[in-house]
Design a protein around this motif. Structure first.
Motif, PDB file in Angstrom:
ATOM      1  N   PHE A  16     107.948  44.123 -41.746  1.00  0.00           N
ATOM      2  CA  PHE A  16     107.620  42.714 -41.701  1.00  0.00           C
ATOM      3  C   PHE A  16     107.619  42.181 -43.133  1.00  0.00           C
ATOM      4  O   PHE A  16     106.609  42.251 -43.833  1.00  0.00           O
ATOM      5  CB  PHE A  16     106.261  42.503 -41.033  1.00  0.00           C
ATOM      6  CG  PHE A  16     106.240  42.944 -39.600  1.00  0.00           C
ATOM      7  CD1 PHE A  16     106.884  42.207 -38.619  1.00  0.00           C
ATOM      8  CD2 PHE A  16     105.588  44.105 -39.230  1.00  0.00           C
ATOM      9  CE1 PHE A  16     106.878  42.606 -37.295  1.00  0.00           C
ATOM     10  CE2 PHE A  16     105.578  44.524 -37.910  1.00  0.00           C
ATOM     11  CZ  PHE A  16     106.220  43.771 -36.943  1.00  0.00           C
ATOM     12  N   VAL A  18     107.904  38.980 -44.609  1.00  0.00           N
ATOM     13  CA  VAL A  18     107.897  37.542 -44.385  1.00  0.00           C
ATOM     14  C   VAL A  18     107.787  36.813 -45.714  1.00  0.00           C
ATOM     15  O   VAL A  18     106.893  37.119 -46.517  1.00  0.00           O
ATOM     16  CB  VAL A  18     106.723  37.132 -43.473  1.00  0.00           C
ATOM     17  CG1 VAL A  18     106.762  35.639 -43.188  1.00  0.00           C
ATOM     18  CG2 VAL A  18     106.758  37.938 -42.179  1.00  0.00           C
ATOM     19  N   THR A  22     106.624  30.739 -45.477  1.00  0.00           N
ATOM     20  CA  THR A  22     106.593  30.927 -44.029  1.00  0.00           C
ATOM     21  C   THR A  22     105.273  31.553 -43.601  1.00  0.00           C
ATOM     22  O   THR A  22     104.642  31.115 -42.626  1.00  0.00           O
ATOM     23  CB  THR A  22     107.757  31.837 -43.574  1.00  0.00           C
ATOM     24  OG1 THR A  22     108.995  31.243 -43.967  1.00  0.00           O
ATOM     25  CG2 THR A  22     107.742  32.025 -42.068  1.00  0.00           C
ATOM     26  N   CYS A  26     102.346  29.853 -41.184  1.00  0.00           N
ATOM     27  CA  CYS A  26     101.853  30.518 -39.975  1.00  0.00           C
ATOM     28  C   CYS A  26     100.338  30.735 -40.045  1.00  0.00           C
ATOM     29  O   CYS A  26      99.629  30.553 -39.047  1.00  0.00           O
ATOM     30  CB  CYS A  26     102.564  31.858 -39.777  1.00  0.00           C
ATOM     31  SG  CYS A  26     104.310  31.711 -39.313  1.00  0.00           S
ATOM     32  N   GLY A  93     105.271  32.019 -33.351  1.00  0.00           N
ATOM     33  CA  GLY A  93     106.300  33.052 -33.322  1.00  0.00           C
ATOM     34  C   GLY A  93     107.668  32.505 -33.691  1.00  0.00           C
ATOM     35  O   GLY A  93     108.424  33.135 -34.452  1.00  0.00           O
ATOM     36  N   MET A  94     107.990  31.306 -33.187  1.00  0.00           N
ATOM     37  CA  MET A  94     109.274  30.689 -33.533  1.00  0.00           C
ATOM     38  C   MET A  94     109.321  30.289 -35.001  1.00  0.00           C
ATOM     39  O   MET A  94     110.346  30.444 -35.668  1.00  0.00           O
ATOM     40  CB  MET A  94     109.520  29.470 -32.641  1.00  0.00           C
ATOM     41  CG  MET A  94     109.803  29.818 -31.191  1.00  0.00           C
ATOM     42  SD  MET A  94     110.101  28.342 -30.167  1.00  0.00           S
ATOM     43  CE  MET A  94     111.628  27.722 -30.894  1.00  0.00           C
ATOM     44  N   LEU A  96     107.729  31.778 -37.407  1.00  0.00           N
ATOM     45  CA  LEU A  96     107.853  33.029 -38.155  1.00  0.00           C
ATOM     46  C   LEU A  96     109.313  33.480 -38.219  1.00  0.00           C
ATOM     47  O   LEU A  96     109.816  33.864 -39.278  1.00  0.00           O
ATOM     48  CB  LEU A  96     106.991  34.103 -37.500  1.00  0.00           C
ATOM     49  CG  LEU A  96     106.882  35.444 -38.216  1.00  0.00           C
ATOM     50  CD1 LEU A  96     106.184  35.297 -39.551  1.00  0.00           C
ATOM     51  CD2 LEU A  96     106.131  36.446 -37.338  1.00  0.00           C
ATOM     52  N   ALA A  97     110.002  33.400 -37.084  1.00  0.00           N
ATOM     53  CA  ALA A  97     111.392  33.861 -37.023  1.00  0.00           C
ATOM     54  C   ALA A  97     112.338  32.922 -37.767  1.00  0.00           C
ATOM     55  O   ALA A  97     113.083  33.353 -38.662  1.00  0.00           O
ATOM     56  CB  ALA A  97     111.816  33.989 -35.562  1.00  0.00           C
ATOM     57  N   PHE A  98     112.317  31.656 -37.417  1.00  0.00           N
ATOM     58  CA  PHE A  98     113.276  30.718 -37.991  1.00  0.00           C
ATOM     59  C   PHE A  98     112.879  30.278 -39.394  1.00  0.00           C
ATOM     60  O   PHE A  98     113.739  29.994 -40.235  1.00  0.00           O
ATOM     61  CB  PHE A  98     113.447  29.514 -37.065  1.00  0.00           C
ATOM     62  CG  PHE A  98     113.999  29.871 -35.721  1.00  0.00           C
ATOM     63  CD1 PHE A  98     115.213  30.536 -35.608  1.00  0.00           C
ATOM     64  CD2 PHE A  98     113.306  29.563 -34.558  1.00  0.00           C
ATOM     65  CE1 PHE A  98     115.729  30.882 -34.368  1.00  0.00           C
ATOM     66  CE2 PHE A  98     113.812  29.899 -33.313  1.00  0.00           C
ATOM     67  CZ  PHE A  98     115.025  30.562 -33.222  1.00  0.00           C
ATOM     68  N   THR A 100     111.523  32.137 -41.645  1.00  0.00           N
ATOM     69  CA  THR A 100     111.964  33.192 -42.550  1.00  0.00           C
ATOM     70  C   THR A 100     113.419  32.982 -42.962  1.00  0.00           C
ATOM     71  O   THR A 100     113.773  33.065 -44.143  1.00  0.00           O
ATOM     72  CB  THR A 100     111.800  34.567 -41.876  1.00  0.00           C
ATOM     73  OG1 THR A 100     110.407  34.817 -41.663  1.00  0.00           O
ATOM     74  CG2 THR A 100     112.384  35.674 -42.736  1.00  0.00           C
ATOM     75  N   ALA A 101     114.274  32.688 -41.985  1.00  0.00           N
ATOM     76  CA  ALA A 101     115.695  32.467 -42.274  1.00  0.00           C
ATOM     77  C   ALA A 101     115.902  31.241 -43.163  1.00  0.00           C
ATOM     78  O   ALA A 101     116.693  31.263 -44.113  1.00  0.00           O
ATOM     79  CB  ALA A 101     116.469  32.317 -40.969  1.00  0.00           C
ATOM     80  N   ALA A 148     114.269  25.411 -36.572  1.00  0.00           N
ATOM     81  CA  ALA A 148     115.248  26.181 -35.803  1.00  0.00           C
ATOM     82  C   ALA A 148     116.643  25.575 -35.929  1.00  0.00           C
ATOM     83  O   ALA A 148     117.648  26.298 -36.034  1.00  0.00           O
ATOM     84  CB  ALA A 148     114.828  26.241 -34.335  1.00  0.00           C
TER      85      ALA A 148
END
Length: 221
Positions: A16, A18, A22, A26, A93-94, A96-98, A100-101, A148
């Protein structure tokens, strides 16, 4: 002669990893959620002051209306409120994922700007497209949709063929799921909340415009 201590020692990148902004966003959502368990989320509670009253926001610009600073603060502030763990968990959760990118591709400041613009645009879109029934908007889903959308554009700009397909698939999913939510209406709910597809699309549109303007000026990777 020196040697690389990580070579052959089993050391690797953390699972992880991160980026800092981000992670902070979160953690901000987590702190806000925990506080809302005490302060409340809906009107009549202390925390509920940040719930966006769509009808009242619209009224302040009508005849005899006046600007309400608390309503203006709720325009981005509603993104801090979540009514239930599922509502909080999905959005965080979304993010965290998007997030990060996006932070890795565009930087932390751009990530914050996208989230803020998504929340404001989502709130305004709800004000414009919402019906005349009393509606209160809470949740970071419009901000997350902006992030996103930016992540999808990064995939399209900088990825290989497989990555570009993923970017197109993500955009198709974001638009498609919200079209489905519009058709389903009150049938689609999370934690007993109606899902505000209007706010989602408002946030997504803001993210695509902002990120698109920036990404087009970046060199291709």
């Amino acid at each position: 002669m020196g040697s690389d201590p990580s070579h052959g020692s089993g050391m690797s990148e953390p699972v992880f990893n991160v980026p800092p902004v981000t992670l902070r966003l979160c953690l901000l959502l987590l702190l806000s959620y925990l506080l809302s368990l005490w302060l409340g989320v809906w009107p009549g509670t202390i925390g509920g002051a940040l719930a966006l009253d769509v009808q009242a926001f619209r009224t302040q610009f009508g005849p005899g209306g006046g600007l309400d600073l608390m309503l203006l603060a709720a325009l981005p502030g509603h993104a801090l409120l979540h009514d239930g763990f599922a509502h909080f968990g999905v959005n965080t959760g979304m993010l965290l994922a998007f997030g990060t990118a996006v932070e890795r591709g565009l930087g932390g400041r751009m990530l914050v700007a996208l989230a803020l613009a998504g929340a404001i645009s989502g709130g305004l879109t709800m004000v414009v497209l919402g019906n005349n029934m009393p509606v209160y908007l809470v949740g970071a889903s419009d901000a997350v949709h902006a992030v996103a959308g930016a992540a999808a554009l990064l995939m399209l700009r900088h990825s290989n063929v497989s990555g570009r397909r993923t970017g197109f698939a993500l955009l198709g999913f974001l638009f498609g799921i919200n079209a489905l939510l519009a058709v389903l209406g009150d049938v689609a709910m999370i934690d007993d909340l109606r899902i505000a597809w209007q706010a989602h699309l408002g946030g997504l549109s803001a993210g695509l415009v902002m990120a698109g303007w920036v990404i087009l000026r970046l060199p291709r990777g």
